[in-house]
Design an enzyme around this catalytic site. Sequence first.
Site, PDB file in Angstrom:
ATOM      1  N   ASP A 236       5.702  -8.041  -2.642  1.00  0.00           N
ATOM      2  CA  ASP A 236       5.096  -7.273  -1.556  1.00  0.00           C
ATOM      3  C   ASP A 236       6.184  -6.550  -0.769  1.00  0.00           C
ATOM      4  O   ASP A 236       7.174  -6.109  -1.357  1.00  0.00           O
ATOM      5  CB  ASP A 236       4.294  -8.238  -0.657  1.00  0.00           C
ATOM      6  CG  ASP A 236       3.044  -7.596  -0.084  1.00  0.00           C
ATOM      7  OD1 ASP A 236       3.195  -6.698   0.764  1.00  0.00           O
ATOM      8  OD2 ASP A 236       1.938  -7.985  -0.471  1.00  0.00           O
ATOM      9  N   HIS A 285       3.011  -6.409   5.818  1.00  0.00           N
ATOM     10  CA  HIS A 285       1.964  -6.800   4.873  1.00  0.00           C
ATOM     11  C   HIS A 285       2.352  -8.053   4.092  1.00  0.00           C
ATOM     12  O   HIS A 285       1.543  -8.971   3.907  1.00  0.00           O
ATOM     13  CB  HIS A 285       1.716  -5.625   3.924  1.00  0.00           C
ATOM     14  CG  HIS A 285       0.555  -5.773   3.002  1.00  0.00           C
ATOM     15  ND1 HIS A 285       0.645  -6.413   1.779  1.00  0.00           N
ATOM     16  CD2 HIS A 285      -0.722  -5.337   3.104  1.00  0.00           C
ATOM     17  CE1 HIS A 285      -0.523  -6.363   1.171  1.00  0.00           C
ATOM     18  NE2 HIS A 285      -1.376  -5.713   1.948  1.00  0.00           N
ATOM     19  N   ASN A 386      -9.202  -1.410  -3.004  1.00  0.00           N
ATOM     20  CA  ASN A 386     -10.037  -1.104  -1.839  1.00  0.00           C
ATOM     21  C   ASN A 386     -10.724   0.250  -1.950  1.00  0.00           C
ATOM     22  O   ASN A 386     -11.121   0.827  -0.939  1.00  0.00           O
ATOM     23  CB  ASN A 386      -9.184  -1.130  -0.566  1.00  0.00           C
ATOM     24  CG  ASN A 386      -8.559  -2.485  -0.323  1.00  0.00           C
ATOM     25  OD1 ASN A 386      -9.092  -3.505  -0.744  1.00  0.00           O
ATOM     26  ND2 ASN A 386      -7.415  -2.494   0.357  1.00  0.00           N
ATOM     27  N   SER A 468      -6.346  -7.174  -0.485  1.00  0.00           N
ATOM     28  CA  SER A 468      -5.008  -7.746  -0.308  1.00  0.00           C
ATOM     29  C   SER A 468      -5.077  -9.086   0.400  1.00  0.00           C
ATOM     30  O   SER A 468      -4.275  -9.986   0.139  1.00  0.00           O
ATOM     31  CB  SER A 468      -4.128  -6.799   0.518  1.00  0.00           C
ATOM     32  OG  SER A 468      -3.641  -5.741  -0.258  1.00  0.00           O
TER      33      SER A 468
END
Length: 747
Positions: A236, A285, A386, A468
């Site tokens: 990430d 994130h 998404n 996520s």
Amino acid sequence: MHLAVSLDMPPFLNFDLEVLDATADLASPSPLTTFATNADPEAGSVEIPAGTLLLVRVVATSGAGAYSLSLAGTEPVVPLATAGSALPRPVAPLATERAPARGSGAATPYGRTRTSFRAGEALVRFRDGDDDRARADMRARGGHVADELSEGVRVVRFDVPGGLVEEETARFTVARVRGLAAASVAFAEPNRIRRTLETEPNDTLYSLQWHYSLIRLPEAWDVTTGDSAVVVAVIDTGMTSHPDLMGRWIDGYDFMSSDGLDGNGRDPDPTDPGRGPYQFAGSFHGSHVAGTVGARTNNGTGVAGVAWNVRLMPVRVLSDFGGTDADIAEGIRYAAQLSNAAGVVPSVRADVINMSIGGPGFSQTLANAVAAARAAGVVIVAAAGNAGTSVLQYPASYTGVISVGAVDPLKQRTSYSSYGTMLDIMAPGGESRNDVTGDGYGDGVLSTIYDDTTLPAVPTYAFYDGTSMATPHVAGVAALLLSLDPTLTPDDVEGILFGTAEDLGVAGRDNLTGHGLLDAYSAVLAASQIQLPPPDEGPPALGLFPDTLVFGNSEVTKSAAVVNLGGGVLTVGAPDVSTSDGGGWLSATLGTGSAEATAASILVTVNRAGLPPGVYAGTVFVHSDGGEGALQIALTVQLFPPPAPDAEIHVRAVRVDTGQVVQEQVVTPAQSMNWTFPSLPTGAYYFVAGTDFDDDGVIGEMGDLYGIYRDEAHAVPVDVLEGVPVSGLDFPVARRQGFGVATTPGR
């Protein structure tokens, strides 16, 4: 005990039998005895102390062929030990069983402990009128009665050898208890330790984490909260020093090859620098995802993580502006402890990879990295996307990746969650526009971030939405399963997660919700050792394991075990089948029964003839007098065309140890695709096949067809004995879209 052995051989051949003690070292076992006569069957017996890990070898001294080996335990003629004396040897350490079990997909290693109990103690009830024999069996195992309880139950204490570590002591206890339970007593069980059930951690913000109760995580924590031996790689935006993550991080790496925001390209510092200050705040994130996987829990502050005790490996491949396939692929390889562009590997391999990243468009580079990590034994979990459409998102849509969609607090698929044929499972992803939970906050997923709108940046918490956020719930539960049983393979973990998911929408797997909503409690129970009740205790009850069968590109037949979870005899009727497309490609029959059930298995067969390429779903309905059951079936039909009829396909036997091609066959689809190597030197081989359109001696280049038994993601070496023909190994060849590793002719 005495071990009786019997080896039946084909006529006119001669095999010998070796029995070895592998308790101390599986790689260098100690010989116990050898049976090397010309008799058929080769038979005899040897005295074996309880708890010994045995290695039994069959050695062909003349010819080759099928044989039948029978092993049976008998009561010892003399006690192996008496009360107060040292036992001959401790039980084998788990490490000696773990390596072969992980590679072979074998059952849970013998004696692996699931619960806490008093070391060296058992609760035993003797059979009425059989005290003398029971006491003799007890003494033979180094046991003596330490206490008398009500209803004839006795506390039996075994003499535990000195110098054992905690795990060996626990396994020693299990071995003695199981040995006594199989002897002349009514029952024997460990003297287990019970504790208060802390289903809710004391973290101050835990009440806002609605998403954990949705997947029955508090109930799962009563079974396990994770193990520090399990490592989850978070691929990430990198790590932070958030207090709720301190002590969780292990060595990681920054794979961002461009200067990006940290200004120095690839380096050993995977810290997320954020975007601040002020109006350009960073998302952090990676920290948010890591907090869901394994934030410090029950520490009186902040939030809870799914797996309280696992370690987190930070692999930085993104900034808030994204990252490249090249960097992500190298990060995957690093986490899997494989060679990579940085030239370094971590000290331990990740057990689980979490990728809450993705986008449309297939990448062969990324696919190869995923396949290599999966082949290395890593469970890979990725966000479905998404976009709210059925457009394939990657890396979630690659074979071997668990693709995770998102639901809201009402267990409804969120509007943003992508769906389609590659969707596997759902987990809480959040919907911050609503407050269905009524806690005064939007229904997002709460986890750890930094606030860098001011300097210095400060650790805080935030509600985020997205697949996520759903993905680390699944990665965390996968880590809980591996904490219970580290020998589970990625296929095992997938089977448990999919088979225990709460069905959503239409019955069975569907393209909108996959196999259903993640159920942490059911999953950890499935991974735990199941103790079946004694015979004749209650009515029969149907159990199926696994309850999901996945057929790859070439698999035709698989089976699921039928288990009687109750008493008496379970009567099983003929199964029915249905398919999502209405096709007749699925069939099922009953396997041979046992003493507890009239069927021991459900045999499932698929037929791909006439099916267009794609993924198909079906259900096998099992009927019994102990309830109804359902097997969920997934079938993949090849997504690439067959080779041209006139293509020459080179089938090569490649030595695993040297990489050299030892022999080669050439077949063509126009004539026959059958191949045989009648005589190869003894050794381990890979069998590969492909075309060589440019006639340069190298198969599997760009544009060529290429395949390896079973497939490139799960290549299987085959042990060959000289003089024994090799044939019948079926595997597909597919057109290569890029350069890959190819074999060259041996010199």
